[in-house]
Design a protein around this motif. Structure first.
Motif, PDB file in Angstrom:
ATOM      1  N   HIS A   1      50.407  63.127  16.619  1.00 55.75           N
ATOM      2  CA  HIS A   1      50.331  61.798  17.230  1.00 55.75           C
ATOM      3  C   HIS A   1      50.470  60.662  16.221  1.00 55.75           C
ATOM      4  CE1 HIS A   1      49.370  63.516  21.050  1.00 55.75           C
ATOM      5  NE2 HIS A   1      48.263  64.071  20.600  1.00 55.75           N
TER       6      HIS A   1
ATOM      7  N   LEU B   1      44.873  59.626  23.285  1.00 59.18           N
ATOM      8  CA  LEU B   1      45.443  60.841  22.717  1.00 59.18           C
ATOM      9  C   LEU B   1      44.401  61.785  22.117  1.00 59.18           C
ATOM     10  CD1 LEU B   1      48.516  59.249  20.893  1.00 59.18           C
ATOM     11  CD2 LEU B   1      48.499  60.441  23.103  1.00 59.18           C
TER      12      LEU B   1
ATOM     13  N   LYS C   1      45.188  53.737  22.275  1.00 60.81           N
ATOM     14  CA  LYS C   1      46.059  54.897  22.098  1.00 60.81           C
ATOM     15  C   LYS C   1      45.294  56.042  21.431  1.00 60.81           C
ATOM     16  CE  LYS C   1      49.761  55.050  23.236  1.00 60.81           C
ATOM     17  NZ  LYS C   1      50.365  55.615  24.478  1.00 60.81           N
TER      18      LYS C   1
ATOM     19  N   GLU D   1      53.499  58.060  16.352  1.00 62.12           N
ATOM     20  CA  GLU D   1      53.328  57.029  17.388  1.00 62.12           C
ATOM     21  C   GLU D   1      52.302  55.984  16.959  1.00 62.12           C
ATOM     22  OE1 GLU D   1      52.224  56.872  22.144  1.00 62.12           O
ATOM     23  OE2 GLU D   1      52.325  58.796  21.125  1.00 62.12           O
TER      24      GLU D   1
END
Length: 92
Positions: A17, A54, A50, A20
């Motif tokens: 992740h 995530l 975020k 991103e």
């Protein structure tokens, strides 16, 4: 990787992740350098949202060493500036 959000707790986040998250981190760094307070606040909130989205929250009683520490949602531009490395808040 274990990530701590100051004032909230820890989440476990897969390394996959970070690409991103680095995009938001780069945006945050640019806003800090330009002194864009409103943009900084919006991007900080987006970055933290975020990470929460995530990541998998760890139990409140878990005391895992944090590999990354992020500021809380209410951190000021000056407080975050003190936390920055050359790569921003998120290495890479």
């Amino acid at each position: 990787m274990i990530v701590r959000i100051m004032g909230e707790g820890q989440v476990e986040l897969a390394d996959s992740h970070f690409t991103e998250l680095n995009k938001l981190d780069d945006e945050l760094l640019a806003e800090m350098e330009s002194g864009d307070g409103p943009g900084f606040r919006t991007t900080l909130h987006a970055l933290l949202a975020k990470v929460r989205e995530l990541g998998t929250p760890l139990p409140d009683d878990a005391l895992e060493p944090s590999e990354l520490i992020l500021p809380g949602w209410d951190a000021t531009l000056e407080e975050v500036r003190e936390m920055l490395s050359d790569d921003g808040l998120i290495p890479g």
